[in-house]
Design a protein around this motif. Structure first.
Motif, PDB file in Angstrom:
ATOM      1  N   ARG A 102      -8.132  -6.803  -1.376  1.00  0.00           N
ATOM      2  CA  ARG A 102      -7.601  -5.348  -0.848  1.00  0.00           C
ATOM      3  C   ARG A 102      -8.094  -4.365  -1.752  1.00  0.00           C
ATOM      4  O   ARG A 102      -8.584  -3.164  -1.684  1.00  0.00           O
ATOM      5  N   VAL A 114     -11.186  -1.408  -1.530  1.00  0.00           N
ATOM      6  CA  VAL A 114     -10.936   0.034  -1.615  1.00  0.00           C
ATOM      7  C   VAL A 114     -11.802   0.568  -2.947  1.00  0.00           C
ATOM      8  O   VAL A 114     -12.451   1.846  -2.748  1.00  0.00           O
ATOM      9  N   HIS A 155      -6.057  -3.795   7.017  1.00  0.00           N
ATOM     10  CA  HIS A 155      -7.412  -3.852   7.296  1.00  0.00           C
ATOM     11  C   HIS A 155      -7.783  -2.469   8.108  1.00  0.00           C
ATOM     12  O   HIS A 155      -8.667  -1.652   7.738  1.00  0.00           O
ATOM     13  N   ARG A 181      -5.831  -0.027   8.183  1.00  0.00           N
ATOM     14  CA  ARG A 181      -5.359   1.304   7.026  1.00  0.00           C
ATOM     15  C   ARG A 181      -6.536   1.510   6.202  1.00  0.00           C
ATOM     16  O   ARG A 181      -7.078   2.559   5.949  1.00  0.00           O
ATOM     17  N   TRP A 182      -7.481   0.645   5.687  1.00  0.00           N
ATOM     18  CA  TRP A 182      -8.711   0.659   4.636  1.00  0.00           C
ATOM     19  C   TRP A 182      -9.739   1.301   5.665  1.00  0.00           C
ATOM     20  O   TRP A 182     -10.399   2.045   4.767  1.00  0.00           O
ATOM     21  N   ARG A 224      -8.603   4.793   5.719  1.00  0.00           N
ATOM     22  CA  ARG A 224      -8.349   5.647   4.562  1.00  0.00           C
ATOM     23  C   ARG A 224      -9.742   5.768   3.521  1.00  0.00           C
ATOM     24  O   ARG A 224      -9.752   6.677   2.907  1.00  0.00           O
ATOM     25  N   VAL A 225     -10.543   4.727   3.866  1.00  0.00           N
ATOM     26  CA  VAL A 225     -11.515   4.806   2.982  1.00  0.00           C
ATOM     27  C   VAL A 225     -12.991   4.878   3.780  1.00  0.00           C
ATOM     28  O   VAL A 225     -13.740   5.705   3.410  1.00  0.00           O
TER      29      VAL A 225
END
Length: 216
Positions: A112, A116, A196, A198-199, A202-203
């Motif tokens: 993770r 990021v 995953h 959230r990634w 956010r990314v």
């Protein structure tokens, strides 16, 4: 020797990057992110997690059976001997399973962190679309929820349905332990699926970093 794929290194700092152009950098970024997403949320990872959870459940089944035998040892000497052997066999399966799951969780943290770092390198909406994997993450979440709910039900139903004089403490511990294994496995899977998602938000869906090279 471990058969696990080696994790890629983090992206190099801005001052030592040697990509000849942005397109080359985006191609490398997409290649590494695809590999990292497969390592984190691929079907093989689900199978490995379930396999280790099954090993832990088998170990606890033996441990719980050994506890039940110990409770019967006062009336039967051989039950005590069998209980000791069963406990040892159970520990031999349970301890490695706990260690392997711990390594699994630690590796997920590393993956993770790399997701990021490489995801924040730049934005590539066309290639990033395949990294979102909404169907796969949903499968992870639903299966994890079902497993956690079933495990939690065992943890509650086991002691609640026990009848004094009929059900031993060892039997209750056996049922609750199996429920705890299922609940923890479901929790790990749900955390992976939500991490995953959230990634992605956010990314991948975030604005491009200020130091990213301008499109040509």
């Amino acid at each position: 020797m471990s058969s696990r794929p080696t994790l890629p290194p983090p992206p190099p700092p801005v001052e030592i990057r040697t990509w000849p152009d942005r397109e080359t950098m985006l191609a490398d970024r997409a290649l590494i992110l695809r590999a990292l997403v497969r390592m984190h949320l691929g079907p093989g990872r689900l199978g490995v997690l379930v396999m280790w959870a099954g090993l832990a459940a088998f170990g606890w089944l033996l441990v719980g059976s050994g506890l039940v035998m110990f409770e019967q040892a006062s009336a039967d000497f051989f039950s005590g001997i069998a209980g000791i052997l069963t406990l040892l066999l159970g520990a031999g399966a349970l301890v490695p399973a706990v260690v392997l799951v711990s390594l699994h969780i630690a590796r997920d943290r590393e993956i993770r962190a790399l997701l990021v770092e490489w995801g924040a390198l730049d934005r590539d909406p066309e290639r990033d679309r395949e990294l979102r994997m909404p169907g796969t993450s949903l499968v992870w979440l639903l299966l994890s929820f079902a497993l956690a709910a079933g495990g939690l039900a065992l943890c509650v139903i086991g002691p609640a349905s026990a009848r004094p004089g009929d059900d031993t403490y060892g039997m209750v511990a056996l049922i609750m332990g199996l429920g705890m294994v299922a609940w923890l496995t479901g929790l790990i899977g749900a955390v992976k699926a939500l991490a995953h998602r959230r990634w992605v938000l956010r990314v991948l869906a975030a604005p491009a970093p200020l130091d990213a090279p301008a499109p040509r």
